[in-house]
Design an enzyme around this catalytic site. Structure first.
Site, PDB file in Angstrom:
ATOM      1  N   ASP A 148      -6.192  -5.789   5.540  1.00 33.86           N
ATOM      2  CA  ASP A 148      -5.616  -4.155   5.128  1.00 33.86           C
ATOM      3  C   ASP A 148      -5.758  -3.525   6.413  1.00 33.86           C
ATOM      4  OD1 ASP A 148      -6.302  -1.430   3.475  1.00 33.86           O
ATOM      5  OD2 ASP A 148      -4.548  -1.958   4.429  1.00 33.86           O
ATOM      6  N   GLY A 149      -4.369  -3.305   6.963  1.00 33.15           N
ATOM      7  CA  GLY A 149      -4.366  -2.500   8.237  1.00 33.15           C
ATOM      8  C   GLY A 149      -3.598  -3.107   9.325  1.00 33.15           C
ATOM      9  N   GLY A 151      -8.365   5.299   7.048  1.00 32.83           N
ATOM     10  CA  GLY A 151      -8.167   6.567   7.164  1.00 32.83           C
ATOM     11  C   GLY A 151      -6.669   7.085   7.036  1.00 32.83           C
ATOM     12  N   PHE A 152      -5.896   6.235   7.811  1.00 29.17           N
ATOM     13  CA  PHE A 152      -4.479   6.496   8.040  1.00 29.17           C
ATOM     14  C   PHE A 152      -3.517   5.094   8.053  1.00 29.17           C
ATOM     15  CE2 PHE A 152      -5.488  10.639   8.864  1.00 29.17           C
ATOM     16  CZ  PHE A 152      -6.637  10.950   9.479  1.00 29.17           C
ATOM     17  N   GLY A 194      -0.258   2.991   9.571  1.00 31.52           N
ATOM     18  CA  GLY A 194       0.643   3.034  10.888  1.00 31.52           C
ATOM     19  C   GLY A 194      -0.275   2.718  12.065  1.00 31.52           C
ATOM     20  N   HIS A 219      -8.338   1.033  -3.919  1.00 30.32           N
ATOM     21  CA  HIS A 219      -9.012   0.668  -2.691  1.00 30.32           C
ATOM     22  C   HIS A 219      -9.866   2.130  -2.535  1.00 30.32           C
ATOM     23  CE1 HIS A 219      -9.168  -0.170   1.950  1.00 30.32           C
ATOM     24  NE2 HIS A 219     -10.495   0.104   1.484  1.00 30.32           N
ATOM     25  N   ASP A 259      -4.450   3.823  -2.098  1.00 26.28           N
ATOM     26  CA  ASP A 259      -5.590   4.212  -1.108  1.00 26.28           C
ATOM     27  C   ASP A 259      -6.325   5.517  -1.721  1.00 26.28           C
ATOM     28  OD1 ASP A 259      -4.086   2.649   1.713  1.00 26.28           O
ATOM     29  OD2 ASP A 259      -5.557   1.989   0.610  1.00 26.28           O
ATOM     30  N   SER A 263       0.784  -1.249  -0.014  1.00 23.64           N
ATOM     31  CA  SER A 263       0.075  -0.010  -0.069  1.00 23.64           C
ATOM     32  C   SER A 263       0.886   1.164   0.232  1.00 23.64           C
ATOM     33  CB  SER A 263      -0.817   0.114   1.279  1.00 23.64           C
ATOM     34  OG  SER A 263      -1.524   1.122   1.330  1.00 23.64           O
TER      35      SER A 263
HETATM   36  C1  DX5 Z   1      -6.856   2.461   5.702  1.00 31.59           C
HETATM   37  C2  DX5 Z   1      -5.457   2.243   4.810  1.00 31.59           C
HETATM   38  C3  DX5 Z   1      -4.301   1.562   5.363  1.00 31.59           C
HETATM   39  C4  DX5 Z   1      -3.013   0.930   4.760  1.00 31.59           C
HETATM   40  C5  DX5 Z   1      -2.323   0.153   5.097  1.00 31.59           C
HETATM   41  O1  DX5 Z   1      -6.226   3.123   6.630  1.00 31.59           O
HETATM   42  O2  DX5 Z   1      -5.995   1.202   3.753  1.00 31.59           O
HETATM   43  O3  DX5 Z   1      -4.878   0.497   5.968  1.00 31.59           O
HETATM   44  O4  DX5 Z   1      -3.563   0.727   3.406  1.00 31.59           O
HETATM   45  O5  DX5 Z   1      -1.781   0.970   6.085  1.00 31.59           O
HETATM   46  P1  DX5 Z   1      -0.597   0.298   7.324  1.00 31.59           P
HETATM   47  O6  DX5 Z   1      -0.052  -1.093   6.669  1.00 31.59           O
HETATM   48  O7  DX5 Z   1       0.416   1.147   7.686  1.00 31.59           O
HETATM   49  O8  DX5 Z   1      -1.496  -0.087   8.480  1.00 31.59           O
END
Ligand code: DX5
Length: 219
Positions: free
Chosen positions: A174-175, A141-142, A144, A65, A34, A7
């Site tokens: 994802d996340g 949304g973010f 990390g 996404h 994203d 991502s």
């Molecule tokens: C939703 C985004 C994140 C990103 C991955 O906030 O979709 O999940 O793709 O972020 P990390 O791998 O840093 O959690």
């Protein structure tokens, strides 16, 4: 075979094409972009032009996404810009069955993403309309953020739901995917790991981080 997708949310935006290529060379199976509109999620990120640019940078599966409201208005544009797969959110689609069908009519794979608070049961009526399910293991949304461990059970229940239907759909997660959570996620039944900040960070190179992720699930 477990797929790893990078991502680019946490990549260096001054070198986005280069960073996507680094992930490609490092052996990831796809790039996930994203798209955030500041309404469905608090953050605003990229648009159609960034997808066009990334399409020219990599030959990999380009996953878009859509973390936006009313994604049905943008499907054609993102496919035209080179998306191989479009993820829409259950929570953002009034007519989800129609939207998933429209993605397929456009020639892209139809991805269905669900947020942490959304029960697996919402998938029941559209499992035949999706080519992949994405379980969000953070509140989107973010990058990390902390992995939400309660989602592991949901991943397993979705895998069971699919097996009962004789469906071998991939389940993406994802996340908060990293070398600690990746083995747990795979054991729960997921087959696609979407990783952002565990691939793009100042601790190690993209290649080293991708290799570490791969090792964590092979061990
Ligand atoms: C939703 C985004 C994140 C990103 C991955 O906030 O979709 O999940 O793709 O972020 P990390 O791998 O840093 O959690």
């Amino acid at each position: 075979m477990i797929a790893i997708e990078a991502s680019v949310l946490s990549a260096d935006y001054l070198r986005l094409g280069e960073q996507a290529r680094e992930a490609q060379v490092a052996g990831v199976d796809g790039i996930q972009v994203d798209i955030m509109d500041g309404r469905f999620v608090p953050n605003i990120t990229f648009g159609q032009g960034m997808v066009r640019a990334l399409r020219s940078a990599v030959s990999l599966m380009l996953d878009i996404h859509l973390m936006i409201v009313e994604p049905e208005h943008y499907l054609e544009e993102f496919v035209e810009e080179g998306a191989d797969r479009l993820f829409v959110h259950y929570e953002a689609c009034t007519h989800l069955h129609r939207t998933l069908g429209h993605i397929r009519e456009l020639g892209a794979e139809a991805g269905l993403a669900i947020n942490p608070a959304t029960p697996a049961s919402v998938l029941e009526e559209v499992l035949d309309m999706a080519d992949i399910i994405q379980v969000m293991t953070v509140n989107p949304g973010f990058g990390g953020q902390q992995f939400i461990r309660s989602q592991l059970d949901k991943i397993s229940r979705i895998r069971e739901m699919l097996e009962k239907r004789g469906l071998a759909l991939p389940i993406a997660v994802d996340g908060g995917v990293d070398t600690t959570t990746a083995p747990l996620i795979v054991s729960a039944g997921a087959t696609v790991l979407v990783a952002g900040s565990s691939i793009y960070n100042d601790r190690a190179s993209v290649a080293q981080n991708v290799a570490a992720l791969r090792e964590s699930i092979e061990a």
